[in-house]
Design a protein around this motif. Structure first.
Motif, short mmCIF file in Angstrom:
data_model
loop_
_atom_site.label_atom_id
_atom_site.label_comp_id
_atom_site.label_asym_id
_atom_site.label_seq_id
_atom_site.Cartn_x
_atom_site.Cartn_y
_atom_site.Cartn_z
N MET A 95 -8.25 1.74 -6.59
CA MET A 95 -9.00 2.55 -5.64
C MET A 95 -8.15 3.17 -4.53
N THR A 96 -7.01 2.56 -4.22
CA THR A 96 -6.23 3.04 -3.07
C THR A 96 -4.89 3.63 -3.46
N ASP A 97 -4.43 3.38 -4.67
CA ASP A 97 -3.11 3.82 -5.12
C ASP A 97 -2.00 3.17 -4.28
N MET A 98 -2.29 1.98 -3.74
CA MET A 98 -1.30 1.20 -3.01
C MET A 98 -0.85 0.05 -3.91
N GLU A 99 0.32 -0.51 -3.64
CA GLU A 99 0.82 -1.64 -4.41
C GLU A 99 0.38 -2.93 -3.73
N VAL A 100 -0.21 -3.82 -4.53
CA VAL A 100 -0.60 -5.14 -4.02
C VAL A 100 0.52 -6.11 -4.37
N ALA A 101 1.23 -6.58 -3.36
CA ALA A 101 2.36 -7.48 -3.56
C ALA A 101 1.89 -8.91 -3.77
N ALA A 102 0.80 -9.32 -3.10
CA ALA A 102 0.31 -10.68 -3.23
C ALA A 102 -1.16 -10.77 -2.86
#
Length: 131
Positions: A95-102
């Motif tokens: 949904m955000t095109d961000m990377e989820v690191a943890a």
């Protein structure tokens, strides 16, 4: 047409929190009941109250989430936590095109659903009567 940079898009922490809260509530085994010591801390699911059960840190386009949950009795805690991690990571990234690191999952309590317990007891009593 060239893909020119015409401005920035900033996504609020609250948006990430809402996405994560909805994703978490969809996982089987996560209790949506307000009970016990964790009352208000891990209840992510009441309207407009997601921030009490989720912390988010965003550094550039990298997201780190801490999610505090209660698990329903009878579910394997590690399976529920892994499913929360996978579901939240997928939904936030999609949904955000961000990377989820943890996605750090903190299990605060085990919740026994008293209504389910009553139904089970009723079924057992009925089965005893039939036999």
């Amino acid at each position: 047409m060239d893909n020119e940079n015409i401005g920035q898009v900033k996504i609020s922490d609250d948006v990430i929190i809402i996405i994560a809260g909805i994703a978490t509530s969809s996982v089987k085994g996560v209790s949506t009941t307000r009970t016990g010591v964790a009352d208000g801390i891990s209840n992510l699911f009441s309207k407009n109250n997601y921030s009490k059960g989720i912390k988010v840190e965003i550094n550039e386009n990298i997201v780190v989430l801490d999610i505090f949950i209660n698990v329903e009795y009878g579910y394997k805690i590690s399976d529920v936590a892994k499913e929360v991690q996978a579901t939240v990571k997928k939904e936030v990234e999609t949904m955000t095109d961000m990377e989820v690191a943890a996605v750090n999952v903190h299990v605060l309590n085990i919740i026994q659903d008293k209504d389910k317990e009553k139904e089970i007891d009723k079924d057992i009593i009925e089965a005893d009567i039939v036999e």
